[in-house]
Design an enzyme around this catalytic site. Structure first.
Site, PDB file in Angstrom:
ATOM      1  N   ARG A 123      85.005 -23.081-101.686  1.00  0.00           N
ATOM      2  CA  ARG A 123      85.848 -22.578-100.576  1.00  0.00           C
ATOM      3  C   ARG A 123      85.911 -23.521 -99.375  1.00  0.00           C
ATOM      4  NH1 ARG A 123      83.770 -17.832-102.597  1.00  0.00           N
ATOM      5  NH2 ARG A 123      85.398 -16.829-103.826  1.00  0.00           N
ATOM      6  N   LYS A 145      96.958 -33.718 -94.370  1.00  0.00           N
ATOM      7  CA  LYS A 145      97.651 -33.236 -95.579  1.00  0.00           C
ATOM      8  C   LYS A 145      96.896 -33.731 -96.800  1.00  0.00           C
ATOM      9  CE  LYS A 145     102.493 -32.933 -94.148  1.00  0.00           C
ATOM     10  NZ  LYS A 145     103.844 -33.469 -94.417  1.00  0.00           N
ATOM     11  N   GLU A 187     105.813 -48.369 -93.489  1.00  0.00           N
ATOM     12  CA  GLU A 187     105.433 -47.189 -92.688  1.00  0.00           C
ATOM     13  C   GLU A 187     105.160 -47.583 -91.235  1.00  0.00           C
ATOM     14  OE1 GLU A 187     105.812 -44.241 -93.879  1.00  0.00           O
ATOM     15  OE2 GLU A 187     105.500 -44.353 -96.048  1.00  0.00           O
ATOM     16  N   LYS A 229     100.834 -41.171 -84.734  1.00  0.00           N
ATOM     17  CA  LYS A 229     100.766 -40.095 -85.736  1.00  0.00           C
ATOM     18  C   LYS A 229      99.891 -38.960 -85.214  1.00  0.00           C
ATOM     19  CE  LYS A 229     100.609 -38.636 -90.388  1.00  0.00           C
ATOM     20  NZ  LYS A 229     100.447 -38.905 -91.800  1.00  0.00           N
ATOM     21  N   GLU A 239     103.910 -28.976 -89.635  1.00  0.00           N
ATOM     22  CA  GLU A 239     105.279 -29.447 -89.859  1.00  0.00           C
ATOM     23  C   GLU A 239     106.321 -28.343 -89.720  1.00  0.00           C
ATOM     24  OE1 GLU A 239     105.615 -32.529 -92.843  1.00  0.00           O
ATOM     25  OE2 GLU A 239     107.739 -32.135 -93.101  1.00  0.00           O
ATOM     26  N   ARG A 243     106.820 -32.615 -86.401  1.00  0.00           N
ATOM     27  CA  ARG A 243     106.213 -33.498 -87.401  1.00  0.00           C
ATOM     28  C   ARG A 243     107.246 -34.060 -88.372  1.00  0.00           C
ATOM     29  NH1 ARG A 243     100.275 -32.829 -90.378  1.00  0.00           N
ATOM     30  NH2 ARG A 243     100.462 -34.683 -91.639  1.00  0.00           N
ATOM     31  N   ASN A 247     109.380 -38.142 -91.113  1.00  0.00           N
ATOM     32  CA  ASN A 247     110.158 -38.347 -92.346  1.00  0.00           C
ATOM     33  C   ASN A 247     111.335 -39.293 -92.161  1.00  0.00           C
ATOM     34  OD1 ASN A 247     108.548 -36.650 -93.877  1.00  0.00           O
ATOM     35  ND2 ASN A 247     109.660 -34.835 -93.173  1.00  0.00           N
ATOM     36  N   HIS A 250     112.724 -41.152 -95.076  1.00  0.00           N
ATOM     37  CA  HIS A 250     112.207 -40.530 -96.298  1.00  0.00           C
ATOM     38  C   HIS A 250     113.225 -39.635 -96.990  1.00  0.00           C
ATOM     39  CE1 HIS A 250     108.488 -42.178 -94.829  1.00  0.00           C
ATOM     40  NE2 HIS A 250     107.801 -41.714 -95.857  1.00  0.00           N
ATOM     41  N   HIS A 254     113.149 -40.691-100.562  1.00  0.00           N
ATOM     42  CA  HIS A 254     112.669 -39.845-101.668  1.00  0.00           C
ATOM     43  C   HIS A 254     113.715 -39.734-102.764  1.00  0.00           C
ATOM     44  CE1 HIS A 254     109.459 -37.689 -99.020  1.00  0.00           C
ATOM     45  NE2 HIS A 254     108.937 -38.670 -99.714  1.00  0.00           N
ATOM     46  N   HIS A 266     107.306 -46.856-102.907  1.00  0.00           N
ATOM     47  CA  HIS A 266     107.534 -45.961-101.774  1.00  0.00           C
ATOM     48  C   HIS A 266     107.992 -46.706-100.506  1.00  0.00           C
ATOM     49  CE1 HIS A 266     107.217 -42.400 -99.336  1.00  0.00           C
ATOM     50  NE2 HIS A 266     106.420 -43.046 -98.494  1.00  0.00           N
TER      51      HIS A 266
HETATM   52  N1  LIG Z   1      98.443 -37.141 -97.047  1.00  0.00           N
HETATM   53  C1  LIG Z   1      99.448 -37.748 -96.465  1.00  0.00           C
HETATM   54  O1  LIG Z   1      99.810 -37.456 -95.317  1.00  0.00           O
HETATM   55  C2  LIG Z   1     100.160 -38.855 -97.199  1.00  0.00           C
HETATM   56  C3  LIG Z   1     101.070 -39.673 -96.521  1.00  0.00           C
HETATM   57  C4  LIG Z   1     101.668 -40.720 -97.213  1.00  0.00           C
HETATM   58  C5  LIG Z   1     101.355 -40.930 -98.552  1.00  0.00           C
HETATM   59  N2  LIG Z   1     100.474 -40.124 -99.200  1.00  0.00           N
HETATM   60  C6  LIG Z   1     100.114 -40.341-100.604  1.00  0.00           C
HETATM   61  O2  LIG Z   1      99.411 -41.567-100.693  1.00  0.00           O
HETATM   62  C7  LIG Z   1      99.578 -42.115-101.999  1.00  0.00           C
HETATM   63  C8  LIG Z   1      99.858 -43.583-101.871  1.00  0.00           C
HETATM   64  O3  LIG Z   1      98.791 -44.178-101.196  1.00  0.00           O
HETATM   65  P1  LIG Z   1      98.524 -45.749-101.219  1.00  0.00           P
HETATM   66  O4  LIG Z   1      99.778 -46.472-101.008  1.00  0.00           O
HETATM   67  O5  LIG Z   1      97.377 -45.969-100.312  1.00  0.00           O
HETATM   68  O6  LIG Z   1      98.184 -46.017-102.719  1.00  0.00           O
HETATM   69  P2  LIG Z   1      96.975 -45.726-103.706  1.00  0.00           P
HETATM   70  O7  LIG Z   1      95.892 -44.924-103.116  1.00  0.00           O
HETATM   71  O8  LIG Z   1      97.618 -45.228-104.941  1.00  0.00           O
HETATM   72  O9  LIG Z   1      96.444 -47.218-103.936  1.00  0.00           O
HETATM   73  C9  LIG Z   1      97.332 -48.212-104.383  1.00  0.00           C
HETATM   74  C10 LIG Z   1      96.600 -49.251-105.207  1.00  0.00           C
HETATM   75  O10 LIG Z   1      95.806 -50.066-104.349  1.00  0.00           O
HETATM   76  C11 LIG Z   1      94.476 -50.158-104.859  1.00  0.00           C
HETATM   77  N3  LIG Z   1      93.611 -50.381-103.698  1.00  0.00           N
HETATM   78  C12 LIG Z   1      93.274 -49.497-102.732  1.00  0.00           C
HETATM   79  N4  LIG Z   1      92.566 -50.111-101.772  1.00  0.00           N
HETATM   80  C13 LIG Z   1      92.434 -51.410-102.149  1.00  0.00           C
HETATM   81  C14 LIG Z   1      91.804 -52.537-101.577  1.00  0.00           C
HETATM   82  N5  LIG Z   1      91.217 -52.487-100.372  1.00  0.00           N
HETATM   83  N6  LIG Z   1      91.847 -53.716-102.253  1.00  0.00           N
HETATM   84  C15 LIG Z   1      92.488 -53.795-103.453  1.00  0.00           C
HETATM   85  N7  LIG Z   1      93.114 -52.755-104.033  1.00  0.00           N
HETATM   86  C16 LIG Z   1      93.090 -51.584-103.387  1.00  0.00           C
HETATM   87  C17 LIG Z   1      94.280 -48.869-105.613  1.00  0.00           C
HETATM   88  O11 LIG Z   1      93.264 -48.990-106.582  1.00  0.00           O
HETATM   89  C18 LIG Z   1      95.654 -48.668-106.238  1.00  0.00           C
HETATM   90  O12 LIG Z   1      95.760 -49.436-107.406  1.00  0.00           O
HETATM   91  C19 LIG Z   1     100.694 -41.339-102.654  1.00  0.00           C
HETATM   92  O13 LIG Z   1     100.149 -40.498-103.636  1.00  0.00           O
HETATM   93  C20 LIG Z   1     101.307 -40.511-101.519  1.00  0.00           C
HETATM   94  O14 LIG Z   1     101.826 -39.289-101.951  1.00  0.00           O
HETATM   95  C21 LIG Z   1      99.876 -39.101 -98.535  1.00  0.00           C
HETATM   96 ZN   LIG Z   2     105.922 -42.471 -96.565  1.00  0.00          ZN
END
Ligand SMILES: NC(=O)c1ccc[n+]([C@@H]2O[C@H](COP(=O)([O-])OP(=O)(O)OC[C@H]3O[C@@H](n4cnc5c(N)ncnc54)[C@H](O)[C@@H]3O)[C@@H](O)[C@H]2O)c1
Ligand SMILES: [Zn+2]
Length: 364
Positions: A123, A145, A187, A229, A239, A243, A247, A250, A254, A266
């Site tokens: 929980r 999020k 971003e 942010k 949101e 918030r 987007n 986006h 998207h 992305h």
């Molecule tokens: N929660 C939120 O508010 C929010 C906002 C935007 C995106 N997201 C989510 O985030 C995800 C994308 O995140 P991301 O772009 O960080 O990608 P990711 O976490 O998928 O990582 C991308 C790649 O980079 C590698 N990697 C990570 N750190 C590294 C480092 N220091 N050195 C070498 N390789 C490294 C990982 O192993 C992976 O292969 C998506 O699933 C998206 O939906 C969430």
């Molecule tokens: Zn984004």
């Protein structure tokens, strides 16, 4: 540098976002303070663990014993409920209980999965995040999020759980690929366009330092993005209004990601989405033409698309954006710039104008 995130709904708590090159060396003390005696369990991006385990071995981070270390293979396919169950079972077998504390180390994928796991494990247990991609350092680690995907769509299951703290060490970006770095820059450019004209000027005048990943330049753009942010999230955690400005880019972004079956990355999709939103704003007389020119120039410098690539007709893009979960009550919802550093939300979109813009921006 420390930015404090204060959500009015959680009055007694401030979540610090600590940004510092070399922070990893002092992380042990930070963790002891924030965990307040709770036992730490770790969820690491498996690739980051492989790359960094030797360097962090000597830092004496508490609880990094092998049985309390869980590895997550950070691919979008793994951002699933089944994975969360698997990790939860590993936690139980490793002795975690409702007094445990989770530390997530990795990019946005790892942060989303580990944060979701923390929010439902027994929980809910507290967690912190050490983001290791540029995208996670400037965007996903801030705001609370969490979530996983369904076959029907991305991030359809999730919760809001603010991390107790976010510890950002830009040094982790040393091992990040150029491609991933570029995606994160989309971003940062988005943040600058929607609310920080000074950050925009900094991006224009310091591109070589940023592209060379100089520590002070990275700290600057990460701090500016996190500050903005945090401000937006403080005003509207769930949101319900403000918030949504995050987007920017986006809506069309998207749609392009989904049309390409996620082959368009992305950040590239967001860049194309920003082009569409800005061009549309120019057509509607909401922003000066020069702003569009500056956007194109900035995207180009950072290696992001300056046209809509992929052979997608305007009609197909419009169709795809109508089914976006972010679209409200069937009305097309758009964030458009009115200047560098300011945006407005529009619900009264003229489809003909959008079609024309998308057609103009096609890369023929
Ligand atoms: N929660 C939120 O508010 C929010 C906002 C935007 C995106 N997201 C989510 O985030 C995800 C994308 O995140 P991301 O772009 O960080 O990608 P990711 O976490 O998928 O990582 C991308 C790649 O980079 C590698 N990697 C990570 N750190 C590294 C480092 N220091 N050195 C070498 N390789 C490294 C990982 O192993 C992976 O292969 C998506 O699933 C998206 O939906 C969430
Ligand atoms: Zn984004």
């Amino acid at each position: 540098m420390e930015i404090n995130l204060c959500i009015p709904a959680i009055p007694a708590r401030v979540s610090p976002i600590v940004i510092e090159t070399g922070l990893a060396a002092a992380l042990g003390q930070h963790l002891k303070r924030v965990a307040q005696g709770r036992e730490l369990f770790w969820v690491w991006d498996a690739r980051v663990w492989e790359l960094w385990q030797r360097r962090v071995a000597c830092l004496n981070w508490p609880g990094l014993a092998s049985e309390r270390l869980l590895l997550f293979d950070a691919t979008e396919v793994n951002k699933r409920l089944a994975k969360v169950e698997e990790l939860a079972r590993q936690l139980v077998r490793a002795g975690a209980d409702r007094m445990s504390f989770l530390v997530a180390v990795g990019g946005g994928g790892t942060g989303d999965v580990a944060g979701f796991l923390a929010s439902i494990f027994m929980r809910g247990i507290p967690h912190v995040h050490l983001p290791t991609t540029l995208l996670a350092q400037v965007d996903s680690s801030v705001g609370g999020k969490t979530g996983v995907d369904l076959p029907e769509g991305k991030n359809l299951l999730g919760t809001f759980q603010q991390a107790q703290a976010v510890y950002i060490d830009p040094q982790f970006l040393e091992t990040l690929s150029d491609e991933q770095f570029t995606q994160g820059m989309a971003e940062v450019i988005k943040m600058a366009m929607l609310g920080d004209g000074d950050l925009w000027s900094y991006l224009e005048t310091n591109s070589s330092r940023i592209l060379n990943r100089e520590a002070t330049a990275l700290e600057h753009i990460i701090a500016a993005s996190c500050r903005l942010k945090a401000q937006v999230v403080e005003a509207d955690e769930r949101e319900s209004g403000l918030r949504r400005i995050l987007n920017l880019g986006h809506t069309v972004g998207h749609a392009l990601e989904r049309l390409s079956d996620y082959r368009i990355l992305h950040g590239n999709a967001v860049a194309m989405g920003m082009l569409a939103a800005t061009r549309l704003a120019v057509c509607l007389g909401l922003v000066a033409d020069g702003v569009f020119g500056r956007l194109v120039a900035l995207l180009e410098v950072y290696g992001l698309p300056t046209r809509i690539v992929g052979d997608y007709s305007p009609e197909a893009i419009v169709e795809a954006l109508k089914t976006d979960k972010k679209q409200l009550a069937g009305k097309l919802h758009f964030i458009v710039p009115t200047d560098i550093g300011s945006v407005v939300q529009r619900h009264d979109l003229d489809l003909a104008a959008l079609n024309e813009v998308l057609d103009d921006l096609r890369d023929r």
